[in-house]
Scaffold this motif. Sequence first.
Motif, PDB file in Angstrom:
ATOM      1  N   ASN A 157       0.299 -15.528  17.240  1.00 25.73           N
ATOM      2  CA  ASN A 157       1.432 -14.179  16.673  1.00 25.73           C
ATOM      3  C   ASN A 157       2.217 -14.519  15.403  1.00 25.73           C
ATOM      4  OD1 ASN A 157       1.461 -11.316  16.551  1.00 25.73           O
ATOM      5  ND2 ASN A 157       2.931 -11.195  17.787  1.00 25.73           N
ATOM      6  N   ILE A 158       2.857 -15.880  15.822  1.00 29.20           N
ATOM      7  CA  ILE A 158       4.482 -15.927  15.408  1.00 29.20           C
ATOM      8  C   ILE A 158       4.187 -16.557  13.723  1.00 29.20           C
ATOM      9  CG2 ILE A 158       6.376 -17.307  15.274  1.00 29.20           C
ATOM     10  CD1 ILE A 158       6.654 -16.675  17.954  1.00 29.20           C
ATOM     11  N   MET A 159       3.056 -17.252  14.147  1.00 26.94           N
ATOM     12  CA  MET A 159       2.375 -17.890  13.122  1.00 26.94           C
ATOM     13  C   MET A 159       1.911 -17.577  12.096  1.00 26.94           C
ATOM     14  SD  MET A 159       2.993 -21.276  13.079  1.00 26.94           S
ATOM     15  CE  MET A 159       3.165 -22.513  14.502  1.00 26.94           C
ATOM     16  N   LYS A 160       1.371 -16.283  12.728  1.00 22.92           N
ATOM     17  CA  LYS A 160       0.505 -15.208  11.844  1.00 22.92           C
ATOM     18  C   LYS A 160       1.860 -14.548  10.887  1.00 22.92           C
ATOM     19  CE  LYS A 160      -2.664 -12.619  14.425  1.00 22.92           C
ATOM     20  NZ  LYS A 160      -2.990 -11.950  14.885  1.00 22.92           N
ATOM     21  N   ILE A 161       3.112 -14.169  11.475  1.00 24.20           N
ATOM     22  CA  ILE A 161       3.863 -12.888  11.178  1.00 24.20           C
ATOM     23  C   ILE A 161       4.620 -13.881  10.470  1.00 24.20           C
ATOM     24  CG2 ILE A 161       6.150 -12.049  11.765  1.00 24.20           C
ATOM     25  CD1 ILE A 161       5.365 -11.098  14.140  1.00 24.20           C
ATOM     26  N   LEU A 162       4.978 -15.415  10.124  1.00 24.77           N
ATOM     27  CA  LEU A 162       5.811 -16.074   8.986  1.00 24.77           C
ATOM     28  C   LEU A 162       4.848 -16.731   8.601  1.00 24.77           C
ATOM     29  CD1 LEU A 162       7.727 -18.156  11.500  1.00 24.77           C
ATOM     30  CD2 LEU A 162       8.671 -16.355  10.485  1.00 24.77           C
ATOM     31  N   ASP A 221       3.233 -14.695   6.126  1.00 27.93           N
ATOM     32  CA  ASP A 221       3.928 -13.703   4.546  1.00 27.93           C
ATOM     33  C   ASP A 221       5.309 -15.124   4.151  1.00 27.93           C
ATOM     34  OD1 ASP A 221       5.642 -11.733   4.009  1.00 27.93           O
ATOM     35  OD2 ASP A 221       3.562 -10.794   3.615  1.00 27.93           O
ATOM     36  N   PRO A 222       5.095 -15.020   3.093  1.00 27.83           N
ATOM     37  CA  PRO A 222       5.925 -15.666   1.891  1.00 27.83           C
ATOM     38  C   PRO A 222       7.186 -15.166   2.207  1.00 27.83           C
ATOM     39  CG  PRO A 222       4.080 -15.734   0.808  1.00 27.83           C
ATOM     40  CD  PRO A 222       3.365 -14.690   1.877  1.00 27.83           C
ATOM     41  N   ASN A 223       7.235 -13.604   2.351  1.00 28.27           N
ATOM     42  CA  ASN A 223       8.173 -13.215   2.021  1.00 28.27           C
ATOM     43  C   ASN A 223       9.532 -12.896   3.429  1.00 28.27           C
ATOM     44  OD1 ASN A 223       8.918 -12.047  -0.768  1.00 28.27           O
ATOM     45  ND2 ASN A 223       6.669 -10.158  -0.420  1.00 28.27           N
ATOM     46  N   LEU A 266       9.292 -15.597   5.507  1.00 28.63           N
ATOM     47  CA  LEU A 266       8.955 -16.328   5.775  1.00 28.63           C
ATOM     48  C   LEU A 266      10.626 -16.700   5.436  1.00 28.63           C
ATOM     49  CD1 LEU A 266       8.490 -19.297   7.296  1.00 28.63           C
ATOM     50  CD2 LEU A 266       7.373 -19.902   4.999  1.00 28.63           C
ATOM     51  N   HIS A 267      10.724 -16.409   3.905  1.00 23.61           N
ATOM     52  CA  HIS A 267      11.450 -16.312   3.063  1.00 23.61           C
ATOM     53  C   HIS A 267      12.786 -15.387   3.951  1.00 23.61           C
ATOM     54  CE1 HIS A 267      13.234 -16.250  -1.624  1.00 23.61           C
ATOM     55  NE2 HIS A 267      14.464 -16.736  -0.496  1.00 23.61           N
ATOM     56  N   ILE A 268      12.505 -14.518   4.233  1.00 22.86           N
ATOM     57  CA  ILE A 268      13.993 -13.428   5.059  1.00 22.86           C
ATOM     58  C   ILE A 268      14.451 -14.347   6.193  1.00 22.86           C
ATOM     59  CG2 ILE A 268      14.386 -11.153   6.252  1.00 22.86           C
ATOM     60  CD1 ILE A 268      11.974  -9.853   4.404  1.00 22.86           C
ATOM     61  N   THR A 269      12.917 -15.320   7.269  1.00 27.99           N
ATOM     62  CA  THR A 269      13.484 -15.788   7.937  1.00 27.99           C
ATOM     63  C   THR A 269      14.554 -17.160   7.948  1.00 27.99           C
ATOM     64  OG1 THR A 269      11.201 -15.049   9.262  1.00 27.99           O
ATOM     65  CG2 THR A 269      12.829 -16.929  10.304  1.00 27.99           C
ATOM     66  N   SER A 270      13.956 -17.685   6.696  1.00 28.23           N
ATOM     67  CA  SER A 270      14.969 -18.506   6.788  1.00 28.23           C
ATOM     68  C   SER A 270      16.092 -18.448   6.300  1.00 28.23           C
ATOM     69  CB  SER A 270      14.186 -19.165   5.173  1.00 28.23           C
ATOM     70  OG  SER A 270      15.029 -20.542   4.892  1.00 28.23           O
ATOM     71  N   LEU A 271      16.774 -17.567   5.594  1.00 29.75           N
ATOM     72  CA  LEU A 271      17.516 -17.006   4.884  1.00 29.75           C
ATOM     73  C   LEU A 271      18.776 -16.487   6.141  1.00 29.75           C
ATOM     74  CD1 LEU A 271      16.869 -14.917   1.413  1.00 29.75           C
ATOM     75  CD2 LEU A 271      18.507 -16.901   1.808  1.00 29.75           C
ATOM     76  N   ILE A 272      18.104 -15.498   7.066  1.00 29.60           N
ATOM     77  CA  ILE A 272      19.297 -15.192   7.979  1.00 29.60           C
ATOM     78  C   ILE A 272      19.172 -15.996   9.454  1.00 29.60           C
ATOM     79  CG2 ILE A 272      18.038 -12.555   7.707  1.00 29.60           C
ATOM     80  CD1 ILE A 272      16.693 -12.836   9.985  1.00 29.60           C
ATOM     81  N   SER A 273      18.689 -17.782   9.233  1.00 29.52           N
ATOM     82  CA  SER A 273      19.035 -18.230   9.654  1.00 29.52           C
ATOM     83  C   SER A 273      20.540 -18.888   9.336  1.00 29.52           C
ATOM     84  CB  SER A 273      17.797 -19.763   9.728  1.00 29.52           C
ATOM     85  OG  SER A 273      18.073 -20.009   8.559  1.00 29.52           O
ATOM     86  N   ARG A 274      20.644 -19.149   8.058  1.00 29.83           N
ATOM     87  CA  ARG A 274      21.333 -19.156   8.043  1.00 29.83           C
ATOM     88  C   ARG A 274      23.088 -18.896   7.648  1.00 29.83           C
ATOM     89  NH1 ARG A 274      17.189 -21.875   5.503  1.00 29.83           N
ATOM     90  NH2 ARG A 274      16.618 -23.770   5.006  1.00 29.83           N
ATOM     91  N   GLN A 275      22.959 -17.122   7.919  1.00 28.63           N
ATOM     92  CA  GLN A 275      23.474 -15.959   7.232  1.00 28.63           C
ATOM     93  C   GLN A 275      23.177 -14.979   7.812  1.00 28.63           C
ATOM     94  OE1 GLN A 275      26.244 -16.256   4.233  1.00 28.63           O
ATOM     95  NE2 GLN A 275      25.736 -14.044   3.843  1.00 28.63           N
ATOM     96  N   GLU A 276      23.521 -14.005   8.466  1.00 29.32           N
ATOM     97  CA  GLU A 276      23.725 -12.709   9.372  1.00 29.32           C
ATOM     98  C   GLU A 276      23.710 -12.098   7.868  1.00 29.32           C
ATOM     99  OE1 GLU A 276      26.934 -10.653  11.245  1.00 29.32           O
ATOM    100  OE2 GLU A 276      25.016 -10.961  12.655  1.00 29.32           O
ATOM    101  N   LEU A 277      22.650 -11.286   7.706  1.00 30.19           N
ATOM    102  CA  LEU A 277      22.296 -10.540   5.994  1.00 30.19           C
ATOM    103  C   LEU A 277      22.633  -9.407   6.971  1.00 30.19           C
ATOM    104  CD1 LEU A 277      20.663 -13.531   4.384  1.00 30.19           C
ATOM    105  CD2 LEU A 277      23.283 -12.485   4.155  1.00 30.19           C
ATOM    106  N   CYS A 278      22.277  -7.901   5.630  1.00 30.68           N
ATOM    107  CA  CYS A 278      21.797  -7.477   5.966  1.00 30.68           C
ATOM    108  C   CYS A 278      20.524  -6.335   5.059  1.00 30.68           C
ATOM    109  CB  CYS A 278      23.234  -5.745   6.260  1.00 30.68           C
ATOM    110  SG  CYS A 278      23.651  -5.427   4.073  1.00 30.68           S
ATOM    111  N   HIS A 333       8.950  -5.920   6.518  1.00 32.98           N
ATOM    112  CA  HIS A 333       9.203  -7.181   6.788  1.00 32.98           C
ATOM    113  C   HIS A 333      10.440  -7.393   7.560  1.00 32.98           C
ATOM    114  CE1 HIS A 333       6.531  -8.509   4.041  1.00 32.98           C
ATOM    115  NE2 HIS A 333       7.278  -8.280   3.171  1.00 32.98           N
ATOM    116  N   LEU A 334      11.900  -7.029   8.268  1.00 29.41           N
ATOM    117  CA  LEU A 334      12.291  -7.194   9.299  1.00 29.41           C
ATOM    118  C   LEU A 334      11.992  -6.377  10.623  1.00 29.41           C
ATOM    119  CD1 LEU A 334      15.513  -6.562   7.783  1.00 29.41           C
ATOM    120  CD2 LEU A 334      14.647  -8.593   7.928  1.00 29.41           C
ATOM    121  N   ALA A 335      11.203  -5.160  10.067  1.00 27.99           N
ATOM    122  CA  ALA A 335      10.286  -4.294  11.314  1.00 27.99           C
ATOM    123  C   ALA A 335       9.507  -5.361  12.440  1.00 27.99           C
ATOM    124  CB  ALA A 335      10.638  -3.245  10.933  1.00 27.99           C
ATOM    125  N   LYS A 336       8.828  -6.031  11.844  1.00 24.73           N
ATOM    126  CA  LYS A 336       7.789  -7.101  12.038  1.00 24.73           C
ATOM    127  C   LYS A 336       8.465  -8.094  12.847  1.00 24.73           C
ATOM    128  CE  LYS A 336       3.268  -6.143   9.210  1.00 24.73           C
ATOM    129  NZ  LYS A 336       2.310  -6.010   8.960  1.00 24.73           N
TER     130      LYS A 336
END
Length: 115
Positions: free
Chosen positions: A15-20, A22-24, A26-38, A56-59
């Motif tokens: 399920n995690i692989m399925k969610i990640l 999606d390129p967007n 995965l991109h969001i996950t990468s960004l928020i792994s570096r810094q908390e963002l709104c 995307h954030l809801a998923k």
Amino acid sequence: MIPDNISSDISSLANIMKILGDPNRLHITSLISRQELCVCELTAILGLSQSNVSQHLAKLKSSGIVKERKQAQWVYYSLNPEKFPIIKNIINTLPDISFELLKLNGLQEHLKCKK
């Protein structure tokens, strides 16, 4: 036959692989792994609509990949590494996108959610 706990772990990881997948997301996950963002910061960086980023954030949140912190009327998102340590390994294989976070410095005065 696969024991229930292993089957559940495999299903959860799939399920995690399925969610990640999606390129967007995965991109969001990468960004928020570096810094908390709104949402407004993610929207500015990604060039996506607010509703698209929110979906995307809801998923990501429903899967437990992302956690949120509320401050006044704003919600800030960050990676939930305690739940899925494998995500850190996935993110480490991605190209460095930290330069995208530098965009926020020039946009801070235009963002509604100024920190």
